[in-house]
Design an enzyme around this catalytic site. Structure first.
Site: not given
Ligand code: 9MR
Ligand code: 9MR
Length: 561
Positions: A177, A531, A487, A540
């Site tokens: 993100d 993947d 991701h 991600e």
């Molecule tokens: O793209 C988002 C990612 O960076 C975060 O780690 C993740 C969890 O917070 O959320 C992703 O966004 C998703 C959202 O939470 C749920 N709907 C789909 C979004 C994109 O795949």
């Molecule tokens: O790395 C984080 C993981 O420990 C948590 O379980 C998760 C859900 O809260 O979020 C991860 O961090 C994400 C962050 O919230 C948004 N940017 C992407 C990070 C990696 O997925």
């Protein structure tokens, strides 16, 4: 939008071009150092009794398994082969029955990997154009200048009421993100700085200087996240909601800084102190900012960031990464340790004693006490007071207890690794914990000289580079079976087929937190990896995970050379 079908065809072509069929031979796909222990794992679907190794067409090794190990959760039987006798640099072919694959032995085995892992941060830079000379085909125009950022209602203060515009440029995108989070980037800086300070001196390491240079880009952003009127630090700079899978230039959602938090203030302080130490000159101004942040945290110890609670009180609602954390003892311990080393003020020493952890926990964004332990271990025990001596001894004891306990299962494991033998070892982002545990072993090695710690540090890294239950090398751009669809909004929108290289993906996560968007082909903890682009829970990329990769492989490269 990229066509997944075309990408799959390219991926198939890329792996086909290596001319190997190695589904069941699990081995480090990046390479081994000559004197390193070398093992591979054969999955049960390949029943071959022996493995043979060839160099330039001639057989140089043949052997039987040193053990059979059964997975505690899937019951799969795997055999481990030890070919450490091979030490001559070169490219080798391994054959097991009808399958074969290649590996290399080299004096510079992790060079390219260490460089790419750090360059991963350059690719994550926001607000500047990426130079083709550095970024190659992933060069791009800068997005998110962040010169027009709003104070969110939750962050309003007398001098900066809601809607005030501030400028908060630079810094790294957090992950797939486009938001910038103080907790996670501060932790990432601290981890890389602590490790670099331990494996090198300013004179002898280009790598250390490169790390310092990269950290500077995020430090410049961190400064802007502090409210100069009270020293408090905004938790994050974010869009209210995640952007779509578009390029930085296409993004148009407003950007806010939100509520000041105790964890952000303390991670800010710890990160900036270790950043300053990594530089070659004192920086009293930065230390003053860190002290101001600490003082704010000490007066606001329960200013935790709880996003849902915040959304009940303030608008607009924020649904991006929370990095929420209801305990700041570990952050106090890290920041107080750094500030005590930087200023010698006894108030910080009192706090170090107050927040000292009972036992060692492997580091993560949510538990940074290990960084405080590292701060003490790095500063050694020479010429210090009785108090300091005692803290040092306790830190060393805690670390060694953790390392000794963690290494116990390696010798009976499927993949010859100390980490990854309990279902609890697999969760969101666990690929980085393999590296983090290696970093702990490297501290233990540096402080005791015992070879077992170094050996186990290599083992966890071998795991993430291919000797594992999915056969993936979990770093983009490396290995013969490597993530193609992380991701990542940057990777997805840049028009380049190959993902940005040098990025560690989250790895197997039996939590399947993204199951609404992703179908998992396995529910075993170590095989819960897909993947596919939508898999934010297993595929991600993130700066904190790359920080672990940088720390582990750069340190190993420094030792091996
Ligand atoms: O793209 C988002 C990612 O960076 C975060 O780690 C993740 C969890 O917070 O959320 C992703 O966004 C998703 C959202 O939470 C749920 N709907 C789909 C979004 C994109 O795949
Ligand atoms: O790395 C984080 C993981 O420990 C948590 O379980 C998760 C859900 O809260 O979020 C991860 O961090 C994400 C962050 O919230 C948004 N940017 C992407 C990070 C990696 O997925």
């Amino acid at each position: 939008m990229k066509s997944r079908i075309i990408l799959l065809a390219v991926a198939a072509f890329l792996s086909g071009s290596c001319a190997v069929e190695s589904e069941n031979i699990r081995i480090d796909q990046v390479g081994f150092y000559p004197s390193q222990e070398k093992t591979l794992t054969l999955e049960q679907d390949n029943p071959s009794e022996t493995v043979s190794i060839y160099r330039a067409g001639r057989k140089v090794w043949e052997g039987e398994a040193v053990r059979t190990a059964e997975s505690p959760w899937s019951g799969k039987e795997r055999r481990v082969f030890d070919f450490s006798e091979i030490s001559r640099p070169g490219t080798y072919t391994v054959k097991a029955g009808s399958e074969k694959t290649e590996f290399t032995v080299s004096e510079n085995a992790f060079d390219a990997l260490a460089e790419a892992a750090l360059k991963g941060f350059y690719h994550q830079r926001s607000g500047m154009d990426l130079d083709p000379a550095v970024a190659g085909k992933w060069a791009r125009r800068g997005g998110h200048p962040d010169t027009l950022v709003f104070i969110h209602a939750s962050a309003a203060s007398e001098g900066r009421p809601e809607g005030t515009v501030i400028s908060s440029p630079k810094g790294w995108y957090d992950a797939g993100d486009y938001n910038k989070y103080v907790v996670n980037s501060g932790y990432s800086m601290g981890l890389m700085a602590e490790a670099a300070l331990m494996f090198s001196t300013p004179e002898d390491s280009d790598r250390r200087q490169a790390i310092h240079e990269e950290l500077k880009y995020n430090a410049e952003w961190l400064y802007t996240m502090q409210d100069p009127s009270d020293g408090g630090v905004y938790h994050k700079l974010t869009n209210p909601e995640f952007e779509g899978f578009i390029s930085p230039l296409e993004c148009s959602k407003p950007r806010y800084v939100v509520q000041k938090s105790v964890t952000a203030a303390l991670d800010f302080a710890g990160a900036l102190c270790s950043f300053v130490e990594l530089g070659d000159s004192p920086d009293p101004e930065t230390i003053a900012k860190a002290e101001a942040a600490y003082a704010w945290a000490a007066s606001n110890p329960s200013a935790f960031y709880f996003q849902e609670r915040m959304n009940r009180t303030y608008d607009p609602d924020v649904s991006t990464g929370a990095y929420g954390d209801g305990s700041a003892s570990d952050e106090f311990f890290w920041a107080a340790s750094c500030l005590y080393r930087a200023t010698g003020k006894t108030g910080y020493l009192e706090d170090v004693k107050r927040y000292m952890p009972e036992s060692f926990s492997v580091m993560s964004w949510g538990n940074v006490s290990a960084l405080g332990v590292f701060e003490w271990l790095r500063n050694g025990k020479n010429g210090v007071s009785a108090d300091e001596q005692e803290i040092y001894e306790r830190c060393l004891q805690m670390l060694l207890e953790y390392c000794d306990r963690s290494m116990e299962s390696a010798e009976t494991s499927c993949y010859n690794s100390p980490y990854g033998n309990s279902p609890r070892d697999f969760y969101w982002g666990c690929a980085s914990t393999f590296c983090d545990q290696s970093v702990c072993f490297l501290y233990a090695y540096k402080l005791t000289g015992k070879a077992g710690y170094l050996k186990n540090a290599f083992r966890n890294v071998n795991y993430i580079l291919g000797q594992n239950a999915t056969g993936y090398c979990y770093v983009t751009g490396f290995g013969s079976k490597s993530p193609m669809f992380p991701h990542s909004r940057l990777c997805h929108s840049d028009g380049v087929v190959e993902p940005i290289p040098g990025l560690l993906v989250g790895g197997p996560n039996p939590g399947h937190n993204d199951k609404a968007e992703v179908t998992y082909s396995s529910s075993y903890p170590d095989e819960s990896y897909e993947d596919v682009m939508p898999s934010y829970a297993s595929n991600e990329i993130a700066i904190n995970w790359n920080a672990s990769l940088v720390a582990a492989v750069t340190w190993l490269a420094e030792i091996a050379e």
